[in-house]
Design an enzyme around this catalytic site. Structure first.
Site, PDB file in Angstrom:
ATOM      1  N   HIS A 101      -5.997   2.993  -4.133  1.00  0.00           N
ATOM      2  CA  HIS A 101      -5.989   3.218  -2.678  1.00  0.00           C
ATOM      3  C   HIS A 101      -6.391   4.666  -2.371  1.00  0.00           C
ATOM      4  O   HIS A 101      -5.916   5.255  -1.403  1.00  0.00           O
ATOM      5  CB  HIS A 101      -4.575   2.905  -2.140  1.00  0.00           C
TER       6      HIS A 101
ATOM      7  N   HIS B   6       3.586  -2.333   3.168  1.00  0.00           N
ATOM      8  CA  HIS B   6       3.687  -0.970   2.643  1.00  0.00           C
ATOM      9  C   HIS B   6       5.042  -0.796   1.970  1.00  0.00           C
ATOM     10  O   HIS B   6       6.070  -0.931   2.624  1.00  0.00           O
ATOM     11  CB  HIS B   6       3.533   0.047   3.771  1.00  0.00           C
TER      12      HIS B   6
ATOM     13  N   ASP C  46       0.817  -1.211   0.000  1.00  0.00           N
ATOM     14  CA  ASP C  46       0.000   0.000   0.000  1.00  0.00           C
ATOM     15  C   ASP C  46       0.852   1.264   0.000  1.00  0.00           C
ATOM     16  O   ASP C  46       2.033   1.240   0.350  1.00  0.00           O
ATOM     17  CB  ASP C  46      -0.884   0.035   1.262  1.00  0.00           C
TER      18      ASP C  46
END
Ligand code: ZN
Length: 610
Positions: A88, A180, A38
């Site tokens: 996102h 991430h 992400d």
């Protein structure tokens, strides 16, 4: 009907993948796991991509719109290397605090930015920032929502070893793992975890591939955190296979992929995106060029490796072969390419004799020639046969069963070619064509009264067959259909041919024994009016069945079969004794007119029967 049924069965088999060019996949597979990253793309993403590529691993990237505009080249690479690009939001906003219109704007503005790398029409999975969602958000995003089964809290620990251990501990078949790529420690921890989990037998897939392989559809507005084993794994997508062949001075490219997968390609060497050409069938290219192709269930993250195929050689055309006055002349059609030939029937190549000028050849020679040379494709082969009687054929060769008959029939003037050097042996014989050959074999001349009495309404004025059809009608060899038409261009069936031949032999006062006729396995499918003629023409050897003992009454007679029958006719006439006066023609036997036009069975494979 039987052939139609077989075609249907074959079509079904192809749908089921039974006749597929590539094997489908195991019904059940190993352990699948989906890593998701992400908040990128960012400064560490490319290092992650290098590590994933080195390990043959694909992952899913939930990207933030603001980052996408800063790292657009990285988005292209993520997509190109087969990872899944996902959404996102634009500014990493907490979507539950926004109005439906603002939520849509966060999602759509990001999708538009992603489209610049993936192509318009791409569908993106969505992950709401912070995993924060409610019914209003689910309704507004208009896409499947993806969360996670495992959160190693890599954003908190910022320690590669800790991230590695927490990923490995949380791993399970079908799990979606949250990471991430904005933290270098997450990149290192993830790559170390991959090494351990690969040794444990995990296969890393994108989220979309995970659900597709397990046969679970992903629906808009529904949240997903894992996809447990379903007993089904339809497997990864195999790379497509390219093949090519020369076609009229260009290259025809064919691409095959496994059943169910689509194929996309480019011909200018550019990357494949959603807006590239979808493959619909063979296409032509002009080298030098580079074709790229991908097989995919979804180009965004569920695709094969990209196949890159450069075509650099120059395309050649087959040379022109001329055989006249005992001399062979070859004419090249491709500037700069050489011409090579053989005279013994063997296949030519660039190792064969190079052509430098006219060559004397003797009757019986088969010439085979091609073009080629360094930097060129070897062209298709041009062939020609100079027969012993001086005919030249480019589509009949001594090795075929009908070669001698065709040569004789043409030399005797019973049949003509279909072009300068073409005989078209496999083409069907038209009704008028057949009657014309018989007329020429008979040596008869049509008189004016015969012409005047010709009853058919569909004969073309001044056609080559007019005299022949009038002659055949006057001798009652042929009859019209219910509407008074002869249907000159309809293909002649074998039982029609047998009937006309039997009547012709009777008109020549030949006694036609029926004894000695083979009993055909398919005699039940011979029309009642054709039974006796079929017996007569097979008893005297004028026509024959196939190797399996069938007469195939409704099959169309090829031009090669007609040539064989015409050549046999002369010797049969000589062998048969004169009949004792009466003919064997039965007046109530229509000659095939019970067959409506177009109702003939499918054209069969070439057969060595006549
Ligand atoms: Zn986030």
């Amino acid at each position: 009907m039987r052939k139609r049924f077989l075609t249907l069965v074959l079509a079904l088999a192809l749908c089921l993948g039974l006749g597929a060019p590539m094997a489908a996949h195991a019904a059940t597979g190993g352990k699948l796991i989906a890593l998701t990253f992400d908040d990128g793309p960012g400064p560490h993403t490319e290092r992650l991509l290098d590590g994933l590529r080195a390990r043959g691993v694909r992952a899913t990237f939930f990207m933030v719109g603001q980052q996408v505009s800063r790292y657009s080249e990285v988005v292209s690479r993520v997509y190109r290397e087969g990872h899944q690009v996902a959404n996102h939001s634009y500014s990493h906003a907490n979507l539950v605090n926004l109005s439906p219109g603002e939520v849509q704007n966060q999602i759509l503005s990001t999708s538009r930015l992603l489209d610049q790398a993936c192509g318009a029409g791409t569908r993106y999975l969505v992950r709401a920032p912070y995993g924060s969602t409610n019914d209003q958000v689910r309704a507004a995003v208009g896409a499947p929502l993806v969360y996670w089964a495992v959160d190693p809290q890599d954003w908190k620990y910022r320690n590669a070893a800790t991230v590695r251990d927490r990923v490995v501990q949380g791993a399970a078949d079908g799990a979606i793992i949250l990471l991430h790529d904005s933290h270098p420690t997450s990149v290192d921890g993830a790559l170390q975890a991959i090494d351990i989990l690969q040794r444990q037998g995990y296969e890393f897939v994108t989220v979309g591939e995970l659900f597709r392989r397990r046969g679970v559809p992903m629906e808009n507005g529904v949240s997903y955190v894992r996809c447990r084993p379903t007993g089904t794994d339809s497997g990864a997508v195999a790379a497509p296979v390219l093949s090519s062949r020369l076609a009229d001075g260009r290259l025809e490219v064919t691409i095959r992929a496994q059943p169910g997968a689509g194929i996309w390609y480019t011909v200018d060497g550019s990357d494949i995106t959603q807006t590239s050409t979808a493959y619909r069938g063979p296409f032509l290219v002009s080298p030098p060029c580079t074709v790229r192709a991908v097989a995919a269930y979804d180009l965004n993250g569920d695709r094969s490796a990209t196949v890159t195929q450069p075509y650099t050689l120059r395309v050649t055309q087959a040379p022109l072969v001329t055989l006249a006055d005992g001399t062979l002349t070859l004419q090249g059609k491709t500037a700069g390419a050489g011409i090579f030939y053989t005279l013994d029937g063997s296949w030519p190549s660039e190792a064969s004799t190079p052509y430098t000028g006219p060559v004397p050849v003797s009757p019986g020679t088969v010439v085979s020639a091609c073009e080629g040379g360094t930097g060129y494709y070897t062209s298709p082969v041009s062939r020609a046969w100079l027969t012993g009687s001086g005919n030249v054929f480019s589509d009949v060769f001594p090795s075929s069963w009908y070669a001698g008959a065709v040569d004789q029939a043409v030399s005797a003037g019973l049949m003509n070619g279909t072009g300068d050097t073409c005989f078209s042996p496999e083409e069907m014989t038209g009704r008028a064509q057949f009657v014309t050959a018989l007329y020429r074999a008979s040596g008869a001349q049509v008189t004016q009264p015969e012409r005047d009495a010709c009853p058919f309404s569909d004969l073309e004025q001044g056609a080559y067959y007019t005299d022949a059809v009038c002659w055949a009608s006057a001798l009652s060899l042929v009859e019209g259909d219910d509407t008074g038409c002869f249907r000159p261009d309809d293909p002649i069936t074998r039982q029609d041919m047998a009937t006309i031949l039997a009547r012709y032999l009777a008109s020549c006062s030949r006694a036609l024994p029926q004894d000695g006729s083979p009993s055909f396995r398919d005699s039940a499918s011979i029309a009642p009016w054709a039974l006796s003629p079929v017996k007569e023409v097979t008893a005297c050897g004028l026509m024959q069945g196939d190797e399996e003992g069938n007469f195939l009454p409704m099959d169309r007679a090829s031009r090669a079969q007609t040539a064989a029958v015409m050549v046999r006719l002369e010797s049969v006439l000589a062998q048969l004794e004169d009949a004792p006066g009466e003919g064997t023609d039965s007046p109530d036997s229509p000659e095939g007119e019970s067959v409506p036009p177009g109702s003939s069975p499918e054209q069969g494979q070439p057969r060595t029967l006549s």
